[in-house]
Write an enzyme that holds these catalytic residues in place. Structure first.
Site, PDB file in Angstrom:
ATOM      1  N   CYS A  85     -41.398 -22.971 -20.796  1.00 26.93           N
ATOM      2  CA  CYS A  85     -40.786 -21.909 -19.995  1.00 26.93           C
ATOM      3  C   CYS A  85     -39.422 -21.507 -20.546  1.00 26.93           C
ATOM      4  CB  CYS A  85     -40.707 -22.345 -18.540  1.00 26.93           C
ATOM      5  SG  CYS A  85     -42.364 -22.555 -17.813  1.00 26.93           S
ATOM      6  N   GLU A 107     -42.679 -20.341 -13.758  1.00 23.20           N
ATOM      7  CA  GLU A 107     -41.946 -19.267 -14.428  1.00 23.20           C
ATOM      8  C   GLU A 107     -42.916 -18.278 -15.079  1.00 23.20           C
ATOM      9  OE1 GLU A 107     -39.385 -23.022 -14.590  1.00 23.20           O
ATOM     10  OE2 GLU A 107     -41.499 -22.524 -14.806  1.00 23.20           O
ATOM     11  N   CYS A 141     -39.140 -26.327 -18.355  1.00 21.62           N
ATOM     12  CA  CYS A 141     -39.633 -27.119 -19.476  1.00 21.62           C
ATOM     13  C   CYS A 141     -39.425 -26.330 -20.768  1.00 21.62           C
ATOM     14  CB  CYS A 141     -41.117 -27.443 -19.275  1.00 21.62           C
ATOM     15  SG  CYS A 141     -42.187 -25.988 -19.421  1.00 21.62           S
ATOM     16  N   SER A 162     -35.544 -27.385 -13.414  1.00 24.01           N
ATOM     17  CA  SER A 162     -35.122 -27.068 -14.778  1.00 24.01           C
ATOM     18  C   SER A 162     -36.342 -26.711 -15.620  1.00 24.01           C
ATOM     19  CB  SER A 162     -34.401 -28.273 -15.389  1.00 24.01           C
ATOM     20  OG  SER A 162     -34.029 -28.025 -16.728  1.00 24.01           O
TER      21      SER A 162
END
Length: 155
Positions: free
Chosen positions: A92, A64, A89, A87
């Protein structure tokens, strides 16, 4: 599901293909197979990238982050969509929240469940696709490289 929802889902899956291509590029370079892309409100691809922690010896270079950096400065991030194969972290998720990214499309949250519930609680629209390709790609990586995976998620 109405026509608009079907179109939105089709668009999200199309955008996810960009992130998956990035994840595969990262894996081919010997890195962690997580990819991301940032799209503008009008659907324009602003930036794309993949996790480069291993390749760059940089613990902050998550997928990301790479996509965000590739997008360059924007006047605003309202209305943008971050698409990621996994998903996000907490790091991010903080990036999404800090810069006001409006939506996150997630390929999978089975292998790792990051901060997307927290993002949703703070007004970020979340779409989890549970994509089998994303799940398979990361599960295989975790099985083959458990120590590197645990390092990446901070365990």
């Amino acid at each position: 599901m109405d026509r608009t929802e079907r179109q939105d889902l089709a668009r999200a899956r199309g955008w996810l293909a960009t992130a998956v291509a990035e994840a595969r590029a990262g894996l081919a370079e010997g890195g962690i197979p997580i990819g991301a892309a940032l799209y503008g409100p009008d659907g324009t691809l602003l930036g794309r990238g993949h996790n480069r922690r291993v390749q760059d010896d940089d613990p902050s270079m998550h997928a990301e982050t790479a996509a965000f950096r590739a997008a360059g400065r924007q006047r605003t991030y309202r209305g943008t969509t971050m698409v990621t194969t996994l998903s996000p972290c907490w790091y991010c998720s903080g990036l999404v929240r800090q810069f006001g990214i409006s939506r996150v499309v997630i390929g999978e949250a089975v292998t790792f469940r990051g901060g997307h519930d927290w993002l949703a609680a703070h007004g970020v629209e979340i779409l989890v696709l549970d994509d089998p390709e994303c799940i398979g790609l990361l599960r295989a990586f975790v099985e083959d490289h458990p120590a590197l995976w645990n390092e990446d998620i901070g365990e």
